[in-house]
Motif scaffolding. Structure first.
Motif, PDB file in Angstrom:
ATOM      1  N   UNK A  91      48.397  13.644  64.879  1.00 43.81           N
ATOM      2  CA  UNK A  91      48.858  12.858  66.028  1.00 43.81           C
ATOM      3  C   UNK A  91      50.072  12.016  65.630  1.00 43.81           C
ATOM      4  N   UNK A  92      49.991  11.415  64.471  1.00 42.66           N
ATOM      5  CA  UNK A  92      51.102  10.591  63.983  1.00 42.66           C
ATOM      6  C   UNK A  92      52.361  11.415  63.793  1.00 42.66           C
ATOM      7  N   UNK A  93      52.224  12.620  63.241  1.00 43.32           N
ATOM      8  CA  UNK A  93      53.380  13.460  62.951  1.00 43.32           C
ATOM      9  C   UNK A  93      54.005  14.088  64.198  1.00 43.32           C
ATOM     10  N   UNK A  94      53.324  14.033  65.331  1.00 40.50           N
ATOM     11  CA  UNK A  94      53.943  14.498  66.579  1.00 40.50           C
ATOM     12  C   UNK A  94      55.202  13.699  66.900  1.00 40.50           C
ATOM     13  N   UNK A  95      55.296  12.498  66.357  1.00 42.48           N
ATOM     14  CA  UNK A  95      56.455  11.636  66.604  1.00 42.48           C
ATOM     15  C   UNK A  95      57.567  11.839  65.588  1.00 42.48           C
ATOM     16  N   UNK A  96      57.413  12.787  64.691  1.00 40.39           N
ATOM     17  CA  UNK A  96      58.423  13.019  63.654  1.00 40.39           C
ATOM     18  C   UNK A  96      59.630  13.735  64.266  1.00 40.39           C
ATOM     19  N   UNK A  97      60.835  13.196  64.095  1.00 43.74           N
ATOM     20  CA  UNK A  97      62.016  13.870  64.646  1.00 43.74           C
ATOM     21  C   UNK A  97      62.300  15.230  64.012  1.00 43.74           C
ATOM     22  N   UNK A  98      61.795  15.470  62.819  1.00 42.32           N
ATOM     23  CA  UNK A  98      62.086  16.722  62.123  1.00 42.32           C
ATOM     24  C   UNK A  98      61.109  17.809  62.563  1.00 42.32           C
ATOM     25  N   UNK A  99      61.620  18.930  63.097  1.00 40.90           N
ATOM     26  CA  UNK A  99      60.733  19.974  63.623  1.00 40.90           C
ATOM     27  C   UNK A  99      59.833  20.598  62.559  1.00 40.90           C
ATOM     28  N   UNK A 100      60.233  20.540  61.319  1.00 42.86           N
ATOM     29  CA  UNK A 100      59.400  21.074  60.236  1.00 42.86           C
ATOM     30  C   UNK A 100      58.041  20.399  60.217  1.00 42.86           C
ATOM     31  N   UNK A 101      58.024  19.103  60.465  1.00 41.13           N
ATOM     32  CA  UNK A 101      56.773  18.343  60.423  1.00 41.13           C
ATOM     33  C   UNK A 101      56.125  18.220  61.801  1.00 41.13           C
ATOM     34  N   UNK A 102      56.962  18.215  62.857  1.00 40.25           N
ATOM     35  CA  UNK A 102      56.442  18.021  64.211  1.00 40.25           C
ATOM     36  C   UNK A 102      55.984  19.349  64.830  1.00 40.25           C
ATOM     37  N   UNK A 103      56.889  20.340  64.899  1.00 46.24           N
ATOM     38  CA  UNK A 103      56.596  21.595  65.600  1.00 46.24           C
ATOM     39  C   UNK A 103      55.719  22.530  64.772  1.00 46.24           C
ATOM     40  N   UNK A 104      56.261  22.962  63.646  1.00 45.68           N
ATOM     41  CA  UNK A 104      55.531  23.933  62.823  1.00 45.68           C
ATOM     42  C   UNK A 104      54.463  23.264  61.969  1.00 45.68           C
TER      43      UNK A 104
END
Length: 333
Positions: A91-104
């Motif tokens: 849930x916390x990483x959904x806010x990460x601007x980097x798609x590596x951590x947010x999307x994949x």
């Protein structure tokens, strides 16, 4: 924040009046009046999640299990319990601007464990509660465009997966939790103003496409009362009316698809949509001398909405909506 608390109260009152049948034609204008009274907010620092690599490592510990689950090979394999801590990490990483951590990373992990039914009903409820919390859904929402968009947008996207599960597989939400979801989603779709689609090297934000996804799930829920669906529809249309930035990357197409689904489901929604389209045209009649960039964006956003209705074809759109869009198309260009 005081502004958020105040508008939540106002929207709650409007929802109850909608349920009682006290308001219909005035619902959109009342919502717009409340939205327009919100004061401009200054920019504040967005606290972004750290430890993205650590999060990826945690998600990857479940990868093998997810792969074999997908292939239907779990008969003789012990299922590893997904920990509450790793769900919260995602849930916390959904806010990460980097798609590596947010999307994949976070989104794919949450999507897999939800769709493959690897988390308990208690965890589904916990995940839902966290995603619709004020801290998650309204983070920096009243401020100018900022990195808070990722957490808001992807929370709504994951929520649409949870609602699909609720609708088609496991009825894990209580009546109270569903009530909260409706209140929070209605307010979110009315307040969101960040229209960015693909953002530089950070990938998709796409909040308004995700809004279409979550509304589609709610509109398809047979047990949801008609007044609540109307309230959600009105909230989205009221928010769309206030947009002062362009929607350019397929968002309007998705929203119109959902709106027409509702219009075809019951004449009540079609009547309300027609009222809204007439209201939008009235706005333009009274504001003929457009001078600002924001005003022109409002014009073209609405024009795209009308044109998308026409593009869906007369056979797929209630006649009164199609005819009105067709009659006004030249005026809106």
């Amino acid at each position: 924040m005081d502004e958020l608390k105040e508008i939540k109260k106002k929207f709650s009152v409007l929802r109850q009046k909608t349920r009682k049948g006290d308001i219909f034609q005035s619902l959109g204008p009342l919502m717009s009046d409340n939205l327009m009274t919100l004061p401009s907010q200054g920019t504040t620092p967005v606290v972004l999640p750290k430890n993205g690599e650590h999060a990826l490592e945690r998600f990857q510990t479940y990868d093998h299990q997810l792969d074999i689950r997908t292939e239907g090979m779990l008969d003789n394999i012990k299922v590893t319990t997904i920990s509450d801590e790793d769900i919260q990490l995602a849930i916390t990483q959904l806010a990460n601007p980097l798609p590596k951590y947010r999307d994949t990373g976070a989104f794919l992990f949450l999507s897999d464990i939800i769709q493959n039914e690897l988390i308990s009903e208690d965890q589904l409820r916990l995940l839902t509660q966290r995603l619709v919390s004020d801290e998650q859904l309204f983070s920096h929402i009243l401020e100018p465009e900022n990195d808070g968009i990722y957490g808001r947008s992807f929370s709504i996207l994951v929520l649409s997966l949870l609602l699909f599960t609720q609708r088609t597989k496991i009825h894990f939400m209580s009546a109270d939790q569903m009530d909260l979801v409706i209140n929070q989603v209605a307010l979110y779709v009315a307040l969101e103003r960040d229209t960015r689609g693909f953002i530089g090297t950070n990938g998709w934000a796409h909040a308004f496409t995700h809004i279409g996804n979550v509304l589609a799930e709610l509109f398809m829920m047979p047990q949801l009362m008609r007044a609540d669906k109307l309230f959600l529809l009105a909230s989205m249309l009221a928010g769309y009316r206030e947009l002062k930035q362009p929607l350019m990357m397929g968002e309007t197409e998705r929203l119109v698809e959902v709106v027409i689904y509702a219009a075809n489901a019951h004449e009540l929604y079609a009547d309300y949509i027609l009222l809204t389209l007439k209201l939008w045209r009235k706005d333009l009649v009274t504001q003929r001398d457009l001078k600002t960039e924001a005003q022109w964006h409002q014009l073209y956003n609405r024009s795209r909405f009308f044109h998308e209705i026409i593009l869906r074809g007369s056979q797929n759109v209630p006649k009164k909506l199609y005819d009105y869009a067709e009659q006004t198309k030249d005026y809106l260009t």
